[in-house]
Design an enzyme around this catalytic site. Structure first.
Site, PDB file in Angstrom:
ATOM      1  N   ASP A 193     -22.539  56.357  55.275  1.00 53.79           N
ATOM      2  CA  ASP A 193     -22.985  57.354  54.289  1.00 53.79           C
ATOM      3  C   ASP A 193     -21.895  58.403  54.121  1.00 53.79           C
ATOM      4  O   ASP A 193     -22.127  59.604  54.245  1.00 53.79           O
ATOM      5  CB  ASP A 193     -24.298  57.999  54.751  1.00 53.79           C
ATOM      6  CG  ASP A 193     -24.940  58.863  53.676  1.00 53.79           C
ATOM      7  OD1 ASP A 193     -24.579  58.715  52.482  1.00 53.79           O
ATOM      8  OD2 ASP A 193     -25.806  59.694  54.016  1.00 53.79           O
ATOM      9  N   LEU A 194     -20.687  57.936  53.796  1.00 50.90           N
ATOM     10  CA  LEU A 194     -19.506  58.797  53.884  1.00 50.90           C
ATOM     11  C   LEU A 194     -19.233  59.540  52.580  1.00 50.90           C
ATOM     12  O   LEU A 194     -18.276  59.272  51.872  1.00 50.90           O
ATOM     13  CB  LEU A 194     -18.284  57.970  54.309  1.00 50.90           C
ATOM     14  CG  LEU A 194     -17.049  58.772  54.742  1.00 50.90           C
ATOM     15  CD1 LEU A 194     -17.380  59.760  55.842  1.00 50.90           C
ATOM     16  CD2 LEU A 194     -15.943  57.828  55.183  1.00 50.90           C
TER      17      LEU A 194
END
Length: 286
Positions: A193-194
């Site tokens: 979830d960058l």
């Protein structure tokens, strides 16, 4: 934060808490900086039902840290207390990223992605935002990405009346579309979830990853998320690609990987993401 919880945390740390101040911590949980005489800590606070979410977050932080490729904040504790769940970590004093900082972040993320597994997925499920994320293990990336990422979000969007059956491709249409794009892909450890809110640059220039949704998947998934909302400098991509080159299908895969995150945002936040989702779905169905 209640006085009872403050006292509980003080006992847990075996230190006197000198100050508690709210800080920015995202949309899901309350977040606080906790000061003691010689250290600062970061606290995430939510309802008691969020304990499993904090547990999986702590697991992901530890899994990344153990690779010795890129740092994560040290987890002190996660637990429930009265009607709340909390996650307590070291506090990282951060600064604005420079080009050199982005270069280091890109290099270290590429190193993280060199940590591979035999299969795609993970031995435990976790969360993407506040939504459950299934990490059931698969031998092939196409099966994993279809069955554990796209289909659950498409099903949820239809249940919420955000998408119609006619707008959604079938399982076979998805797998047929992905087959030519998903060749020779290895299962890399991903942050998962960058976006730009999920990394920090400490005052001494050390990159840290926070709020992970880890699993083993294609490394370009993390790259796709960095490009969805921006916030990563040119030096980041240049450094990353020097260690992990892209290929002729990267651009098409970026769209497909962004579809998952767009579906998540559609299901969490509503129809403002509808147009972007449908545009990619039409490509799959055509």
């Amino acid at each position: 934060m209640t006085n009872n919880l403050k006292s509980h945390l003080s006992n847990l740390l075996n230190k006197t808490i000198t100050n508690v101040s709210p800080v920015s911590g995202g949309d899901i949980s309350q977040a606080f900086k906790i000061d003691t005489s010689n250290n600062a800590y970061f606290l995430k606070l939510n309802s008691a039902s969020a304990l499993n979410m904090f547990q999986t977050e702590a697991y992901g932080l530890d899994l990344i840290a153990k690779t010795n490729t890129i740092k994560t904040p040290k987890v002190i504790a996660f637990d429930s207390f009265e009607n709340s769940a909390f996650l307590l970590m070291e506090f990282i004093e951060s600064k604005q990223a420079t080009a050199e900082d982005f270069k280091v972040l890109g290099k270290q993320l590429a190193a993280l992605h060199q940590c591979i597994s035999e299969n795609f997925g993970l031995d435990t499920d976790n969360y993407i935002g506040s939504l459950p994320q299934s990490n059931t293990v698969h031998k092939t990336w196409g099966d994993f990405y279809t069955d554990e990422r796209l289909l659950p979000q498409l099903k949820l969007a239809k249940q919420k009346d955000l998408l119609s059956d006619a707008e959604c491709p079938s399982e076979q249409q998805i797998k047929n579309y992905l087959e030519s794009l998903f060749q020779n892909i290895k299962p890399s450890l991903l942050h998962g979830d960058l976006w730009s809110g999920n990394y920090l640059i400490s005052k001494d220039g050390t990159p840290y990853l926070i709020d992970p949704s880890v699993y083993y998947g294609h490394s370009e998934v993390d790259i796709a998320m960095t490009k969805l909302f921006g916030g990563f400098g040119h030096a980041f991509y240049k450094a990353y690609e020097s260690y992990s080159p892209f290929d002729v299908n990267t651009s098409a895969r970026i769209d497909i990987y962004q579809l998952y995150y767009l579906l998540v945002h559609l299901n969490l936040f509503g129809r403002s993401y509808y147009g972007s989702v449908v545009s990619i779905l039409r490509n799959i169905k055509s």
